[in-house]
Design an enzyme around this catalytic site. Structure first.
Site, mmCIF file in Angstrom:
data_model
loop_
_atom_site.group_PDB
_atom_site.id
_atom_site.type_symbol
_atom_site.label_atom_id
_atom_site.label_comp_id
_atom_site.label_asym_id
_atom_site.label_seq_id
_atom_site.Cartn_x
_atom_site.Cartn_y
_atom_site.Cartn_z
ATOM 1 N N VAL A 169 9.789 -30.382 36.807
ATOM 2 C CA VAL A 169 8.658 -30.465 35.949
ATOM 3 C C VAL A 169 9.187 -30.815 34.533
ATOM 4 C CG1 VAL A 169 6.916 -28.800 34.701
ATOM 5 C CG2 VAL A 169 7.574 -28.857 37.155
ATOM 6 N N GLY A 170 10.072 -29.963 34.076
ATOM 7 C CA GLY A 170 10.707 -30.504 32.723
ATOM 8 C C GLY A 170 11.416 -32.036 32.673
ATOM 9 N N ASP A 171 12.073 -32.108 33.693
ATOM 10 C CA ASP A 171 12.576 -33.469 33.660
ATOM 11 C C ASP A 171 11.730 -34.493 33.773
ATOM 12 O OD1 ASP A 171 15.415 -33.012 34.308
ATOM 13 O OD2 ASP A 171 14.704 -32.131 36.155
ATOM 14 N N HIS A 172 10.220 -34.390 34.368
ATOM 15 C CA HIS A 172 9.569 -35.471 34.525
ATOM 16 C C HIS A 172 8.390 -35.492 33.318
ATOM 17 C CE1 HIS A 172 9.213 -35.707 39.265
ATOM 18 N NE2 HIS A 172 10.308 -36.661 38.385
ATOM 19 N N GLY A 175 11.302 -37.299 31.071
ATOM 20 C CA GLY A 175 11.480 -38.806 31.325
ATOM 21 C C GLY A 175 10.141 -39.721 31.069
#
Length: 389
Positions: A169-172, A175
């Site tokens: 979630v945080g990665d997306h 990103g």
């Protein structure tokens, strides 16, 4: 014609936040060249490890890497490092989520690459930023985005232990953040002729995502507590369980506006005269009693019954979907949330989540499938050598 046609991105990264940004850019038409170590991005193998039975497909990897070209370079080798420098010289964007100190040690820091190519947009994603005491600490979204930003502590009431967020979630979000920065820097380059460093981190994206409660903390030195659902201050914006065990969320943010329609929907008009619930203040003071009353009421019928009544009386609501319900949600399908990905050497043809932006007159979406490890090494390096001549 796509919005990023003619833009070349060289991606040196692994896991999710950097490759997720590359996946967005690929869906928007950029030529994204994914540079991998000989053993490949570890996300290629993660699903096999998690599944415990050697599953060859890795849906999380496929989502973030479809449409790219894969080049294998061993950056321990001087020749391969030279090949990467030559490749970056042909690029509009260099995207990395390796730790800043690791990129510097390899010889691909922003000062080096921007000096060699003044039109380059150098995009760096890190766990905690490029400067500061923890700049070179390993992050992952669970630590840098979710835990350190304050999000984990606010996701549950104060007396409850923190829970993990869903993977990626945080990665997306991070990103998507760096993708916006890349596109802004490309736009600025059209006017100035020069590229620049674009930098974000999981921590910064997490803190921005937590902007509302953190702004209150900054302004007043206090925060609004996370209440259990049984005591939340506005019972009209709360989750409830229907008699069939399916949950929904009431969305009555404007408490006095949404109170009369709710009473009509549940067939309890007499509650308008109840002195405990006649005003927003009264409902806040007597929230536990009202939530208990609504719990008892909603338990008498299934969710379809209640949501039909909500729609009839203009009550604002949303289903609490399971993942199985999300993929079959007719609104999600109509809104373009899913896409068919063609077969590639790295994956069979499959249905997948679509990146979250559409363009009115230009197509977006995967133009090719998931690349096999190193599938395009010879092809891409041959292109670079032709350009050098």
């Amino acid at each position: 014609m796509t919005v990023l046609e003619g833009i070349r991105v060289v991606e040196l990264g692994a896991w999710v936040a950097g490759p997720g940004a590359g996946g967005l850019l690929a869906d928007w038409g950029a030529d994204v060249i994914k540079v991998e170590a000989p053993e490949g991005d570890p996300m290629r193998r993660l699903f096999a490890v998690l599944s415990g039975h050697g599953e060859p497909q890795s849906p999380p990897f496929d989502l973030d890497n479809r449409g790219k070209r894969s080049v294998v370079l061993d950056l321990r080798s001087e020749d391969d490092r030279r090949d990467l420098h030559d490749l970056v010289a042909t690029a509009d964007v260099f995207l990395t989520n390796l730790r800043p100190d690791a990129v510097e040690r390899l010889g691909f820091g922003p000062d080096v690459l921007l000096e060699a190519n003044e039109r380059l947009v150098y995009a760096q994603v890190s766990g905690f930023g490029r400067t500061g005491p923890d700049a070179h600490r390993a992050g992952y979204d669970l630590g840098a985005f979710f835990a350190r930003s304050g999000m984990a502590s606010q996701a549950v009431p104060p007396d409850q232990p923190p829970v993990a967020n869903a993977g990626g979630v945080g990665d997306h979000i991070t990103g998507t953040t760096i993708t916006a920065g890349i596109c802004a820097a490309l736009f600025a380059r059209e006017r100035s002729g020069r590229g620049q460093l674009v930098d974000t981190s999981l921590l910064r994206a997490g803190i921005y995502t937590m902007g509302w409660p953190l702004t209150i903390q900054l302004r007043y030195g206090k925060h609004l507590p996370t209440d259990p659902r049984t005591t939340v201050g506005n019972p009209l914006i709360n989750s409830y369980e229907a008699g069939d065990g399916r949950w929904f969320w009431l969305l009555g943010l404007e408490a006095d506006r949404h109170w009369p329609p709710l009473l009509r929907a549940i067939g309890r008009p007499e509650l308008a005269e109840d002195e405990r619930f006649g005003s927003a203040k009264g409902r806040r003071i007597n929230a536990p009693a009202l939530i208990a009353l609504l719990d008892e009421t909603f338990a008498t019928a299934d969710r379809d019954h209640w949501t039909a009544h909500f729609d009839e009386h203009d009550v604002w609501w949303a289903p609490v979907n399971t993942l199985a319900e999300v993929v079959d949600d007719p609104q999600a399908v109509a809104a373009g949330a899913f896409v068919d990905v063609p077969e590639g050497k790295g994956s069979a043809a499959h249905r997948a989540v679509m990146t979250p932006v559409d363009f009115g007159t230009t197509p977006a979406g995967p133009r090719r499938g998931v690349p096999g490890l190193g599938e395009h090494t010879a092809e891409v390096l041959a292109e670079v050598r032709r350009q050098e001549r």
